[in-house]
Scaffold this active site. Structure first.
Site, PDB file in Angstrom:
ATOM      1  N   GLY A   1     -30.626  21.370 -16.373  1.00 29.64           N
ATOM      2  CA  GLY A   1     -29.543  21.095 -17.003  1.00 29.64           C
ATOM      3  C   GLY A   1     -28.209  21.953 -16.194  1.00 29.64           C
TER       4      GLY A   1
ATOM      5  N   THR B   1     -31.422  15.759 -21.488  1.00 32.27           N
ATOM      6  CA  THR B   1     -30.212  15.872 -21.238  1.00 32.27           C
ATOM      7  C   THR B   1     -29.971  16.351 -19.883  1.00 32.27           C
ATOM      8  OG1 THR B   1     -29.950  18.236 -22.124  1.00 32.27           O
ATOM      9  CG2 THR B   1     -29.682  16.153 -23.809  1.00 32.27           C
TER      10      THR B   1
ATOM     11  N   ASP C   1     -41.886  18.877 -21.880  1.00 32.24           N
ATOM     12  CA  ASP C   1     -41.130  19.325 -22.908  1.00 32.24           C
ATOM     13  C   ASP C   1     -41.947  20.684 -23.493  1.00 32.24           C
ATOM     14  OD1 ASP C   1     -40.413  19.615 -25.627  1.00 32.24           O
ATOM     15  OD2 ASP C   1     -40.834  17.618 -26.160  1.00 32.24           O
TER      16      ASP C   1
ATOM     17  N   GLY D   1     -44.801  33.142 -26.103  1.00 29.11           N
ATOM     18  CA  GLY D   1     -46.183  33.252 -26.049  1.00 29.11           C
ATOM     19  C   GLY D   1     -46.542  33.566 -24.528  1.00 29.11           C
TER      20      GLY D   1
ATOM     21  N   LYS E   1     -45.680  37.006 -23.172  1.00 34.57           N
ATOM     22  CA  LYS E   1     -46.510  37.896 -23.662  1.00 34.57           C
ATOM     23  C   LYS E   1     -47.886  37.962 -22.888  1.00 34.57           C
ATOM     24  CE  LYS E   1     -49.281  38.446 -28.090  1.00 34.57           C
ATOM     25  NZ  LYS E   1     -50.120  37.152 -28.212  1.00 34.57           N
TER      26      LYS E   1
ATOM     27  N   TYR F   1     -28.184  23.122 -34.457  1.00 36.68           N
ATOM     28  CA  TYR F   1     -28.070  23.748 -33.225  1.00 36.68           C
ATOM     29  C   TYR F   1     -28.198  25.194 -33.621  1.00 36.68           C
ATOM     30  CZ  TYR F   1     -26.130  25.256 -28.756  1.00 36.68           C
ATOM     31  OH  TYR F   1     -26.136  25.965 -27.351  1.00 36.68           O
TER      32      TYR F   1
ATOM     33  N   LYS G   1     -30.878  28.407 -32.849  1.00 35.63           N
ATOM     34  CA  LYS G   1     -30.501  29.264 -31.984  1.00 35.63           C
ATOM     35  C   LYS G   1     -30.670  30.715 -32.793  1.00 35.63           C
ATOM     36  CE  LYS G   1     -29.487  27.581 -28.055  1.00 35.63           C
ATOM     37  NZ  LYS G   1     -30.633  27.613 -26.757  1.00 35.63           N
TER      38      LYS G   1
ATOM     39  N   TYR H   1     -40.831  39.312 -31.526  1.00 42.01           N
ATOM     40  CA  TYR H   1     -41.770  39.544 -30.253  1.00 42.01           C
ATOM     41  C   TYR H   1     -41.584  40.823 -29.564  1.00 42.01           C
ATOM     42  CZ  TYR H   1     -44.733  35.127 -30.182  1.00 42.01           C
ATOM     43  OH  TYR H   1     -45.658  34.297 -30.325  1.00 42.01           O
TER      44      TYR H   1
ATOM     45  N   ARG I   1     -18.144  16.890 -24.733  1.00 45.69           N
ATOM     46  CA  ARG I   1     -17.498  18.089 -24.994  1.00 45.69           C
ATOM     47  C   ARG I   1     -15.733  17.982 -24.398  1.00 45.69           C
ATOM     48  NH1 ARG I   1     -22.051  22.808 -23.767  1.00 45.69           N
ATOM     49  NH2 ARG I   1     -22.753  21.317 -22.211  1.00 45.69           N
TER      50      ARG I   1
HETATM   51  N1  UDP Z   1     -12.674  18.183 -28.805  1.00 45.64           N
HETATM   52  C1  UDP Z   1     -11.445  17.312 -28.817  1.00 45.64           C
HETATM   53  N2  UDP Z   1     -11.725  16.133 -28.090  1.00 45.64           N
HETATM   54  C2  UDP Z   1     -12.973  15.696 -27.348  1.00 45.64           C
HETATM   55  C3  UDP Z   1     -13.977  16.579 -27.515  1.00 45.64           C
HETATM   56  C4  UDP Z   1     -13.985  17.904 -28.145  1.00 45.64           C
HETATM   57  O1  UDP Z   1     -10.418  17.800 -29.150  1.00 45.64           O
HETATM   58  O2  UDP Z   1     -12.944  14.515 -26.927  1.00 45.64           O
HETATM   59  C5  UDP Z   1     -12.591  19.329 -29.532  1.00 45.64           C
HETATM   60  C6  UDP Z   1     -13.517  19.806 -30.630  1.00 45.64           C
HETATM   61  O3  UDP Z   1     -13.172  19.454 -31.954  1.00 45.64           O
HETATM   62  C7  UDP Z   1     -13.430  21.184 -30.231  1.00 45.64           C
HETATM   63  C8  UDP Z   1     -13.256  21.664 -29.221  1.00 45.64           C
HETATM   64  O4  UDP Z   1     -12.570  20.579 -28.489  1.00 45.64           O
HETATM   65  O5  UDP Z   1     -12.635  21.884 -31.416  1.00 45.64           O
HETATM   66  C9  UDP Z   1     -14.225  22.002 -28.265  1.00 45.64           C
HETATM   67  O6  UDP Z   1     -15.330  21.338 -28.274  1.00 45.64           O
HETATM   68  P1  UDP Z   1     -16.731  20.933 -27.504  1.00 45.64           P
HETATM   69  O7  UDP Z   1     -17.371  19.798 -27.854  1.00 45.64           O
HETATM   70  O8  UDP Z   1     -16.393  21.390 -26.090  1.00 45.64           O
HETATM   71  O9  UDP Z   1     -17.349  22.454 -27.726  1.00 45.64           O
HETATM   72  P2  UDP Z   1     -17.793  23.367 -28.909  1.00 45.64           P
HETATM   73  O10 UDP Z   1     -16.694  24.593 -28.864  1.00 45.64           O
HETATM   74  O11 UDP Z   1     -17.089  22.790 -30.233  1.00 45.64           O
HETATM   75  O12 UDP Z   1     -19.041  23.538 -29.310  1.00 45.64           O
END
Ligand code: UDP
Length: 315
Positions: free
Chosen positions: A13, A38, A59, A105, A108, A148, A152, A162, A189
């Site tokens: 990744g 991904t 996986d 696991g 450990k 998510y 986490k 652990y 993103r």
């Molecule tokens: N965002 C946006 N346009 C896009 C993608 C994301 O305005 O095309 C905004 C999203 O709503 C968030 C911020 O940018 O407020 C950061 O989003 P990202 O998906 O990068 O990560 P996040 O911090 O939300 O996990």
């Protein structure tokens, strides 16, 4: 002397592949595990000739077998962009819970030190600003991001269990928004979206009114912080990120300026539970790791945009 061995899950990744590079550079052997859901082989293909590197397509929610000695485990397997975990909710929950159980696991069994990739999302839509490690967060467990965030949070809980009950040497990094080469152009993103839109002359899609804030860390700074945490004695979670905060609207404008694009900004609906602010308090990382970010956003953006330009040429 025998080289130390590190297992990196999610090693193909964005962050995992940079960690592979870094640990190889530090003289370790690296076992990279990824199911390529991904991740991408493109991120690690330059390592296939390296005799200290092996790759297993696996996986990690299923039993993991790595032959021989293991000194370090870095658990970075997980979908990590909001679009990814909306499309892969069950896989996201499974890798954060069952996957984390499997790697603990293994730690450990092998007597290895393990570092878990956690996230600023454990703070949810934060009611405390900036976010310090002792803030417990404001997460909607049943919202779209819950898959998510809760995975986490569970990962942190089982990691501490652990540590407390099995004496496993554990480390937890809470990673804030990070950017740089090897992000996927289409991962949804903000940065990849804005750059690919700017470079192809499309409108930049700012969600909501763009007044929400984020704080973006360049990948080399993040990797340095993680490496220092791995070698430290700190068991409790540590924030690693860049505290320079910016609104998403300003961020889109910055991308337009640096790319020299004539694209316009359009405003589309804000996704559910989108955090309104986010900024790491990094005083703990500064104090115990002697770490702080070095790369200014303007410089980091230039390097990243260069990478995306190359990717668009290849496509
Ligand atoms: N965002 C946006 N346009 C896009 C993608 C994301 O305005 O095309 C905004 C999203 O709503 C968030 C911020 O940018 O407020 C950061 O989003 P990202 O998906 O990068 O990560 P996040 O911090 O939300 O996990």
């Amino acid at each position: 002397m025998n080289k130390k061995v590190a297992v990196i899950t999610g090693g193909a990744g964005f962050l995992g592949s940079h960690l592979c590079d870094r640990l190889l550079k530090e003289g370790l052997k690296v076992v990279c595990i990824d199911n390529l859901l991904t991740g991408s082989l493109d991120n690690i293909s330059h390592l296939f000739q390296n005799e200290n590197f092996v790759f297993y397509k696996h996986d990690v929610t299923n039993f993991i077998h790595v032959p021989g000695n293991v000194d370090y485990i870095l658990h970075f397997a997980s979908p990590a962009s909001p679009i990814d975990y909306l499309q892969l909710p069950i896989q996201t929950l499974k890798v954060g819970s069952l996957g984390t159980h499997k790697v603990l696991g293994m730690a450990k069994d092998k007597n290895a030190r393990i570092l878990i990739a956690s996230t600023s999302e454990v703070y949810g839509d934060p009611a405390v600003h900036p976010q310090k490690e002792d803030y417990w967060g404001n997460v909607n467990p049943i919202g779209p991001r819950g898959v998510y965030d809760e995975a986490k949070r569970f990962a942190e809980a089982i990691t501490m269990a652990y540590h407390r009950y099995h004496n496993v040497e554990t480390r937890i990094v809470r990673i804030f928004n990070t950017y740089g080469p090897r992000m996927r152009l289409q991962d949804g993103r903000a940065l990849p979206a804005f750059v690919s839109q700017a470079l192809s002359g499309e409108d930049l899609t700012v969600f909501g009114d763009g007044s929400q804030t984020r704080s973006f860390c360049y990948v080399s700074d993040l990797i340095e912080g993680i490496y220092r945490l791995l070698l430290s004695d700190e068991v409790d979670p540590v924030n690693i990120g860049n505290p320079q905060e910016i609104t998403i609207k300003e961020f889109a404008e910055e991308v337009l300026k640096i790319t020299g694009s004539n694209s316009k900004i359009i405003y589309t609906p804000l996704p559910e539970d989108d955090p309104k602010v986010r900024q790491p308090d990094i005083s703990k990382a500064k104090r115990i790791l002697g770490w702080e970010p070095k790369v200014e956003r303007g410089e980091g953006l230039k390097r990243t945009i260069e990478y995306f330009r190359e990717q668009l040429k290849i496509k």
